[in-house]
Write a protein that holds these residues in place. Structure first.
Motif, PDB file in Angstrom:
ATOM      1  N   ASN A 101       0.727  -1.206  -0.007  1.00 28.77           N
ATOM      2  CA  ASN A 101      -0.061  -0.108   0.091  1.00 28.77           C
ATOM      3  C   ASN A 101       0.968   1.088  -0.080  1.00 28.77           C
ATOM      4  O   ASN A 101       0.519   2.185  -0.570  1.00 28.77           O
ATOM      5  CB  ASN A 101      -0.722   0.027   1.339  1.00 28.77           C
ATOM      6  N   ARG A 372      -7.785   5.156  -3.148  1.00 28.92           N
ATOM      7  CA  ARG A 372      -6.798   4.667  -2.093  1.00 28.92           C
ATOM      8  C   ARG A 372      -7.203   4.756  -0.702  1.00 28.92           C
ATOM      9  O   ARG A 372      -7.031   4.012   0.265  1.00 28.92           O
ATOM     10  CB  ARG A 372      -5.691   5.728  -1.979  1.00 28.92           C
ATOM     11  N   TRP A 376      -7.319   1.735   2.135  1.00 24.96           N
ATOM     12  CA  TRP A 376      -6.822   1.764   3.486  1.00 24.96           C
ATOM     13  C   TRP A 376      -7.708   1.478   4.452  1.00 24.96           C
ATOM     14  O   TRP A 376      -7.573   1.183   5.571  1.00 24.96           O
ATOM     15  CB  TRP A 376      -6.164   3.216   3.661  1.00 24.96           C
TER      16      TRP A 376
END
Length: 536
Positions: A101, A372, A376
């Protein structure tokens, strides 16, 4: 790095984009850039449950569990080789979600794989080992969980302490690995409160004094025992601190005393400078202390030490990423304004400015990319699953179930062996059963066994006469107590138990007890013994 992407999808691997890898390699200071991560080749980690992993950022790909497998078998095992093959092909899908990530959002400073760039790939033994062998801790930090604090496991999760699988044999097995170590990393709990760590440290100091020992501490424990140990070895100190204001610090680090921690910091800083080792602060940027980040950097610069930021992903009420996108933008603006005020003349000052820049970069990517942020959030949800009371309770129940299963297995095995020995002694006419069966610690076990058999006998014989059955059972139990106690002739107890139980069947003993003829048994025993003596 040579491109290895061609055809790998067909082989079952899913490599990262080569352009992204090249961009990441451009900021890596180490000449070792053959692999995107060296942890599977050079490092081994053990956690509080005996589970072995490549590193602390990969909690989902487990090598094996100690003590089911030895340290040697774990390191040279098949699952280690599988992870290495994936890393060789730039595939981070075997549990390496955190680094993946950070790479994809280009937060290269947050990629923990870079910490392993400086470890030499010897190919045989690990040169770095990480130990999370206990969660024994004296603090109840607000952002912590039961995995890392025994007090939180007890008070917050309302669960008993997990059984520690590590013992002296684990320390002895480490003797094969310690001579090859360049760095050993210890976390807790609070490492300076964990007795097992002291045994490992003594081994390292004795057989590999050049090994660097890194300790992640909360800075609250510093006594003569710790000071004496520090003088023997080479220790790096990573100290967790989230505020330099007394009220805020003691609110975050519950049970800590601000003044004492400040005194201990001075000692640790002086020690590391004298030993020429690294001292650095580790700070958790959260919703309740982000405004103090410039102040914390100023404190680190004043001490001439480094500052690192640890990303807090849970609980949501503390993590920065629980803020709205608008709030995160304001935080970045504030940090950018304060960044220009910080000095950058010496190395540690420049290092600390770069730490803030990496944090800002991470925050900016988080609020600029909605996709994103969703990823997360999914990652945070997965991490939270491992820290819920339900998950910890599930692990505890499994541990209790396994312990009970082992205990029952041992009892059945022991009972079977004793029963076979009793049968064998009667069959071949041996007048004495092995002495070990009647040691003091086994007396209660024998009493339970004969009570159970007496109960079966009474139940079968007086099934239709329950009152008589209960009366007889009480009588038999009383007589069994007398038989095992023999308070009238205690000096003859052991010899009588051996002789009576060797020569009479259980049925005969119970019938004798039923007729209240314990005295006759005892008198018969004495007569038999006297007759034997007369013959001699």
């Amino acid at each position: 790095m040579k491109s290895q992407n061609n055809g790998l999808q067909n082989d079952g691997f899913h490599p990262l984009d080569q352009e992204l890898i090249n961009e990441y390699n451009s900021i890596r200071l180490s000449p070792n850039k053959e692999y995107i991560c060296y942890a599977p080749f050079t490092s081994l980690l053990f956690n509080v449950h005996g589970e072995a992993y490549a590193c602390c950022e990969n909690p989902s790909y487990k090598y094996a569990v100690y003590p089911k497998e030895s340290i040697h078998d774990i390191w040279f095992g098949k699952r280690v080789e599988i992870l290495r093959e994936h890393i060789k092909r730039n595939d981070l899908n075997l549990g390496c979600a955190a680094c993946k990530n950070n790479l994809e959002i280009k937060n290269f400073g947050g990629v923990k794989a870079r910490f392993y760039d400086y470890t030499r790939n010897t190919g045989k033994y690990p040169v770095r080992m990480e130990f999370q062998l206990s969660n024994f801790c004296n603090l109840e930090c607000i952002m912590c969980d039961g995995w890392s604090s025994s007090l939180l496991l007890k008070k917050k999760c309302r669960l008993p302490q997990f059984t520690n699988p590590y013992d002296d044999d684990f320390v002895n097995q480490l003797e094969e690995f310690i001579p090859h170590l360049e760095q050993a990393f210890f976390v807790g709990g609070e490492p300076f409160m964990i007795e097992l760590y002291y045994k490992i440290w003594e081994k390292i100091v004795e057989s590999n004094p050049s090994c660097m020992i890194s300790v992640q501490t909360n800075g609250t424990i510093l006594n003569q025992k710790v000071k004496a140990l520090l003088e023997k070895g080479n220790f790096e100190i990573n100290l967790s601190i989230d505020s330099v204001r007394k009220e805020k610090y003691e609110k975050i680090r519950k049970n800590a005393v601000f003044e004492r921690t400040m005194q201990n910091i001075d000692y640790f800083v002086e020690y590391c400078k004298r030993k020429n080792t690294i001292f650095q602060f580790t700070t958790c940027p959260m919703q309740n202390n982000w405004k103090e980040i410039p102040e914390l950097i100023g404190f680190a610069n004043h001490k001439d030490v480094r500052m690192l930021f640890h990303t807090v992903l849970y609980p949501r009420r503390f993590t920065l990423f629980g803020f709205s996108q608008f709030r995160l933008k304001r935080i970045n603006q504030y940090l950018g304004k304060e960044l220009h005020k910080l000095p950058g003349e010496i190395y540690n000052e420049r290092f600390n400015k770069e730490s803030i820049q990496m944090l800002m970069y991470q925050i900016s990517h988080f609020y600029n990319d909605k996709t994103r942020k969703k990823e997360w959030s999914t990652y945070e949800k997965e991490l939270n699953r491992y820290n819920t009371r339900e998950h910890l309770l599930k692990l505890k129940k499994k541990e209790i179930k396994d312990t009970e299963k082992r205990r029952r297995k041992e009892l059945v095995k022991r009972f079977t062996e004793e029963k076979m020995q009793l049968k064998q002694s009667k069959k071949i006419g041996i007048k004495k059963v092995k002495y070990e069966l009647y040691h003091a610690e086994d007396k209660n076990y024998l009493i339970r066994y004969f009570r159970r058999e007496a109960g079966k006998y009474c139940f079968k014989r007086y099934f239709y006469q329950p009152v008589k059955m209960v009366t007889l059972l009480n009588t038999v139990n009383t007589k069994l107590d007398e038989l095992f106690t023999l308070h009238t002739k205690p000096e003859l107890a052991e010899d009588m138990v051996l002789t009576v139980f060797s020569n009479l069947s259980l049925f005969s003993i119970i019938k004798s007890l039923e007729k209240d003829s314990l005295d006759q048994l005892f008198e018969g025993y004495l007569a038999m013994k006297k007759k034997g003596n007369d013959k001699k």
